[in-house]
Write a protein that holds these residues in place. Structure first.
Motif, short mmCIF file in Angstrom:
data_model
loop_
_atom_site.label_atom_id
_atom_site.label_comp_id
_atom_site.label_asym_id
_atom_site.label_seq_id
_atom_site.Cartn_x
_atom_site.Cartn_y
_atom_site.Cartn_z
N ARG A 83 0.90 -1.20 -0.04
CA ARG A 83 -0.01 -0.16 -0.07
C ARG A 83 0.88 1.14 -0.05
NH1 ARG A 83 -2.15 -3.87 2.51
NH2 ARG A 83 -1.16 -3.61 4.45
N HIS A 84 1.93 1.12 0.59
CA HIS A 84 2.86 2.40 0.73
C HIS A 84 3.42 2.51 -0.55
CE1 HIS A 84 2.14 1.97 5.22
NE2 HIS A 84 2.64 3.11 5.14
N ASP A 85 3.84 1.40 -1.03
CA ASP A 85 4.51 1.42 -2.48
C ASP A 85 3.55 2.13 -3.61
OD1 ASP A 85 6.35 1.07 -4.41
OD2 ASP A 85 5.91 -0.82 -4.72
N SER A 131 -0.43 -4.73 7.91
CA SER A 131 -1.01 -5.97 8.29
C SER A 131 -0.10 -6.53 9.57
CB SER A 131 -0.91 -6.80 7.13
OG SER A 131 0.07 -7.42 6.80
N PRO A 132 -0.54 -7.67 10.26
CA PRO A 132 0.38 -8.12 11.04
C PRO A 132 1.69 -8.64 10.69
CG PRO A 132 -1.89 -8.91 11.54
CD PRO A 132 -1.86 -8.17 10.14
N LEU A 183 3.70 -5.59 9.80
CA LEU A 183 4.29 -4.96 10.99
C LEU A 183 5.74 -5.35 11.35
CD1 LEU A 183 2.49 -3.51 14.07
CD2 LEU A 183 4.27 -5.26 14.52
N ALA A 184 5.60 -6.60 11.29
CA ALA A 184 6.91 -7.60 11.78
C ALA A 184 7.99 -7.06 10.83
CB ALA A 184 6.82 -9.10 11.79
N SER A 185 7.63 -6.83 9.46
CA SER A 185 8.77 -6.51 8.58
C SER A 185 9.14 -5.22 8.71
CB SER A 185 8.45 -7.03 7.23
OG SER A 185 7.91 -8.27 6.84
#
Length: 315
Positions: free
Chosen positions: A27-29, A195-196, A199-201
């Motif tokens: 989404r940011h891309d 997404s979960p 978030l980790a990435s």
């Protein structure tokens, strides 16, 4: 404070919109692609980027500004709570247009901007006006922006406008009196939370940019982090920063659940009554969670290891 302890080059979870730390989720891309489209294909009209508070709109914006083509002149307004004369004056300042006399009124500013746009077009240059926090624009100012996009030659529009704002901007543009502006939006995108898995990435990406690749946030801690933040990057940054401080103060190698929960309280305040007990410090926090018997044992182990025993962050 904790940079040397973990080996960071700088603070990985600063809330400053540093383009180096932009994590390009899908989404940011796509949001970045919309802004770059607005900068590189300035053919008139409006490009719209919206998103909830803290989703990373301003960071995406700063990254896009590093992609401005050499033949593009850009006016960037980051505080748009302005009247029409103030807005037009700010546009003149950003484009280095000699300011007309205020006594000339709106027409004098518009004429000056029009002359500059025509001259820039003659020289093969394009002009883009980018406005952050655009939900603060009043309806009459938005209408004036629409009128600016009327400036054109027989071949093309002379000004492209990029609006970046919170969802309230969508509500404002849906008003009947602004329907002409809404019809001139040539590209729009709404940025949502992580997404979960993202978030980790995201957390690991920021740690790596700051110079540390080892995992300081175990998977169970990341799951709880997502539960508290909903994947909103700004909240993630604030809580992770406090959690790293707590980890440093307690001499731990990575963030544990207790440190994270205390960091959440430091950033977000106490939860709703009846969800968590109200505690005043780290010792009381451990006692409240595990009972009075375990807390002294935990602290005895910490003392034997020479680790700091009191939570000092934010006190």
């Amino acid at each position: 404070m904790y940079r040397e302890y973990f080996g960071f080059r700088d603070e990985p979870f600063s809330i400053a919109p540093d383009p180096r730390y932009l994590y390009l989720s899908p989404r940011h891309d796509e949001a970045l692609a919309h802004l770059v489209f607005g900068l590189q294909n300035a053919g008139g009209g409006f490009v719209l980027l919206t998103g909830e508070v803290g989703t990373g709109k301003t960071t995406v914006c700063r990254c896009a500004l590093e992609c401005v083509p050499e033949d593009c002149d850009i006016a960037f307004i980051y505080n748009p709570k302005l009247t029409i004369p103030e807005l037009l004056s700010t546009v003149c300042d950003e484009l280095r247009i000699p300011g007309p006399s205020a006594s000339g009124g709106t027409k004098a500013f518009v004429d000056a901007i029009n002359r500059r746009l025509v001259e820039s077009h003659r020289q093969g240059r394009r002009t883009v006006l980018m406005i952050d926090e655009a939900q603060n624009l009043e309806a009459d100012v938005l209408e004036q922006l629409r009128l600016l996009t009327n400036l054109e030659t027989s071949e093309r529009k002379l000004l492209q406008i990029i609006l970046i704002g919170q969802p309230e901007l969508l509500d404002r543009l849906a008003r009947p009196e602004l329907r002409q502006l809404a019809q001139r939006i040539v590209a729009r995108y709404h940025l949502t939370h992580l997404s979960p898995g993202e978030l980790a990435s995201y957390v690991q990406h920021r740690l790596a940019v700051a110079g540390v690749r080892r995992r300081l946030f175990p998977e169970p801690v990341l799951r709880r982090l997502y539960r508290h933040t909903g994947g909103i990057p700004r909240l993630v940054n604030a809580i992770c920063d406090r959690a790293l401080l707590g980890t440093y103060l307690h001499g731990l190698e990575s963030v544990d659940r207790l440190v994270l929960e205390q960091a959440v309280r430091e950033v977000m305040g106490p939860p709703a009554r009846g969800v968590w007990p109200v505690v005043r410090g780290w010792r009381e926090w451990r006692a409240a969670l595990f009972g009075p018997g375990l807390a002294p044992a935990v602290y005895a182990g910490g003392a034997a290891a020479g680790k700091p025993l009191s939570w000092k962050g934010g006190r």
